[in-house]
Design a protein around this motif. Structure first.
Motif, PDB file in Angstrom:
ATOM      1  N   ASN A  12       1.115  -1.274   0.002  1.00  0.00           N
ATOM      2  CA  ASN A  12      -0.088  -0.112  -0.063  1.00  0.00           C
ATOM      3  C   ASN A  12       0.772   1.310  -0.030  1.00  0.00           C
ATOM      4  O   ASN A  12       0.613   2.367   0.782  1.00  0.00           O
ATOM      5  CB  ASN A  12      -0.833  -0.044   1.184  1.00  0.00           C
ATOM      6  CG  ASN A  12      -1.872  -1.248   1.202  1.00  0.00           C
ATOM      7  OD1 ASN A  12      -2.211  -1.680   0.126  1.00  0.00           O
ATOM      8  ND2 ASN A  12      -2.493  -1.371   2.188  1.00  0.00           N
ATOM      9  N   SER A  44      -0.861  -5.550  -1.882  1.00  0.00           N
ATOM     10  CA  SER A  44      -1.506  -4.063  -1.684  1.00  0.00           C
ATOM     11  C   SER A  44      -2.970  -4.143  -2.251  1.00  0.00           C
ATOM     12  O   SER A  44      -3.236  -4.951  -3.106  1.00  0.00           O
ATOM     13  CB  SER A  44      -0.653  -3.203  -2.412  1.00  0.00           C
ATOM     14  OG  SER A  44       0.749  -3.027  -2.115  1.00  0.00           O
ATOM     15  N   ARG A  45      -3.773  -3.239  -1.577  1.00  0.00           N
ATOM     16  CA  ARG A  45      -5.097  -3.001  -1.814  1.00  0.00           C
ATOM     17  C   ARG A  45      -5.148  -1.782  -2.829  1.00  0.00           C
ATOM     18  O   ARG A  45      -6.351  -1.552  -3.015  1.00  0.00           O
ATOM     19  CB  ARG A  45      -5.737  -3.115  -0.644  1.00  0.00           C
ATOM     20  CG  ARG A  45      -5.671  -4.379   0.101  1.00  0.00           C
ATOM     21  CD  ARG A  45      -6.801  -4.422   1.529  1.00  0.00           C
ATOM     22  NE  ARG A  45      -6.405  -3.466   2.486  1.00  0.00           N
ATOM     23  CZ  ARG A  45      -5.384  -3.501   3.383  1.00  0.00           C
ATOM     24  NH1 ARG A  45      -4.971  -4.878   3.353  1.00  0.00           N
ATOM     25  NH2 ARG A  45      -5.127  -2.753   4.192  1.00  0.00           N
ATOM     26  N   ASP A  46      -4.317  -1.092  -2.720  1.00  0.00           N
ATOM     27  CA  ASP A  46      -4.211   0.210  -3.573  1.00  0.00           C
ATOM     28  C   ASP A  46      -3.699   0.088  -4.808  1.00  0.00           C
ATOM     29  O   ASP A  46      -3.700  -1.193  -5.361  1.00  0.00           O
ATOM     30  CB  ASP A  46      -3.703   1.252  -2.799  1.00  0.00           C
ATOM     31  CG  ASP A  46      -2.226   1.082  -2.285  1.00  0.00           C
ATOM     32  OD1 ASP A  46      -1.584   0.084  -3.257  1.00  0.00           O
ATOM     33  OD2 ASP A  46      -1.439   1.872  -1.838  1.00  0.00           O
ATOM     34  N   THR A  48      -0.481   0.129  -5.881  1.00  0.00           N
ATOM     35  CA  THR A  48       0.874   0.040  -6.038  1.00  0.00           C
ATOM     36  C   THR A  48       1.295  -0.895  -6.957  1.00  0.00           C
ATOM     37  O   THR A  48       2.256  -0.549  -7.516  1.00  0.00           O
ATOM     38  CB  THR A  48       1.340  -0.519  -4.555  1.00  0.00           C
ATOM     39  OG1 THR A  48       1.001   0.371  -3.338  1.00  0.00           O
ATOM     40  CG2 THR A  48       2.825  -0.893  -4.379  1.00  0.00           C
TER      41      THR A  48
END
Length: 238
Positions: A12, A44-46, A48
């Motif tokens: 993230n 990562s949950r975003d 990235t």
């Protein structure tokens, strides 16, 4: 042959990953020696991972390693080190607090040692994190006898064979120098720069920085007391 492998774990860090690699690129190109950059995305949950893939598309030295799920910094770091192809490995954080310009200085000290561990001489973290780290380093140094002033500094350079001394434990990043010392490798220290985190959020709370390392430290203390050095095998007379 590759001169070095740079291993950077990201989780993230969409706000930092582009800047970290943008700063790293001219440093490696100025070294005029082949290098690879292994960027490990730790679930990562975003965006990235998407940003890392964009960078890899225009910078051939970058190799993206996407992990399935979030496993923690130590697992991402361990995976990246095991995939490294060069004889020298350099580790650094993906939050932008390490300064890439310090890498040539680390490498300059490596001929006289197996690992060069960075020391954040002027650490730009909160008062609580600095106090916790100072306390942890003091206890760890007395218990493990590794002589390290700042074991948790991510910026390190070491020979590929040192990786064999590491264990897949969740707080590996705090004990890499101690494990190297226990395995008989020569470890030296060097002061490096450290910047405050300007973007994104820290992933380290009280549990990560205090009680988890304490448990692992006790385990490593037991292992250090019980391990034996590998004996040399005598050569048969000709």
């Amino acid at each position: 042959m590759l001169n070095c492998s740079i291993v950077i774990p990201f989780h993230n860090e969409e706000a930092n990953c582009r800047e970290v690699l943008r700063e790293l690129r001219p440093v490696l190109e100025a070294m005029a020696a082949p290098a690879e950059v292994i960027v490990v995305d730790d679930g990562s949950r975003d965006s990235t991972l998407a940003v890392l893939r964009e960078i890899a598309a225009e910078w051939p030295a970058v190799r993206v390693v996407p992990l399935i799920g979030n496993h923690g910094q130590a697992a991402a770091l361990f995976t990246g080190m095991r995939l490294a192809n060069a004889s020298v490995i350099i580790t650094m954080d993906g939050d932008g607090q390490n300064v890439a310009a310090d890498i040539p200085r680390l490498l300059a000290m490596l001929p006289g040692a197996d690992m060069v561990a960075g020391i954040r001489a002027e650490r730009n973290d909160s008062w609580l994190r600095r106090k916790m780290s100072r306390f942890a380093n003091s206890v760890r140094g007395r218990l493990l006898g590794d002589g390290m002033r700042d074991s948790g500094c991510a910026l390190k350079a070491f020979r590929r064979e040192v990786v064999d001394a590491f264990m897949p434990i969740r707080t590996l990043y705090s004990f890499m120098p101690g494990l190297a010392v226990a395995a008989g490798f020569r470890v030296v220290q060097m002061e490096v720069q450290h910047r405050p985190r300007e973007r994104g959020q820290s992933h380290y709370g009280l549990g990560v920085m205090l009680w988890r390392p304490a448990l692992d430290m006790l385990g490593l203390w037991w292992w250090r007391c019980r391990r034996f050095p590998l004996p040399e095998v005598a050569k048969e007379p000709e």
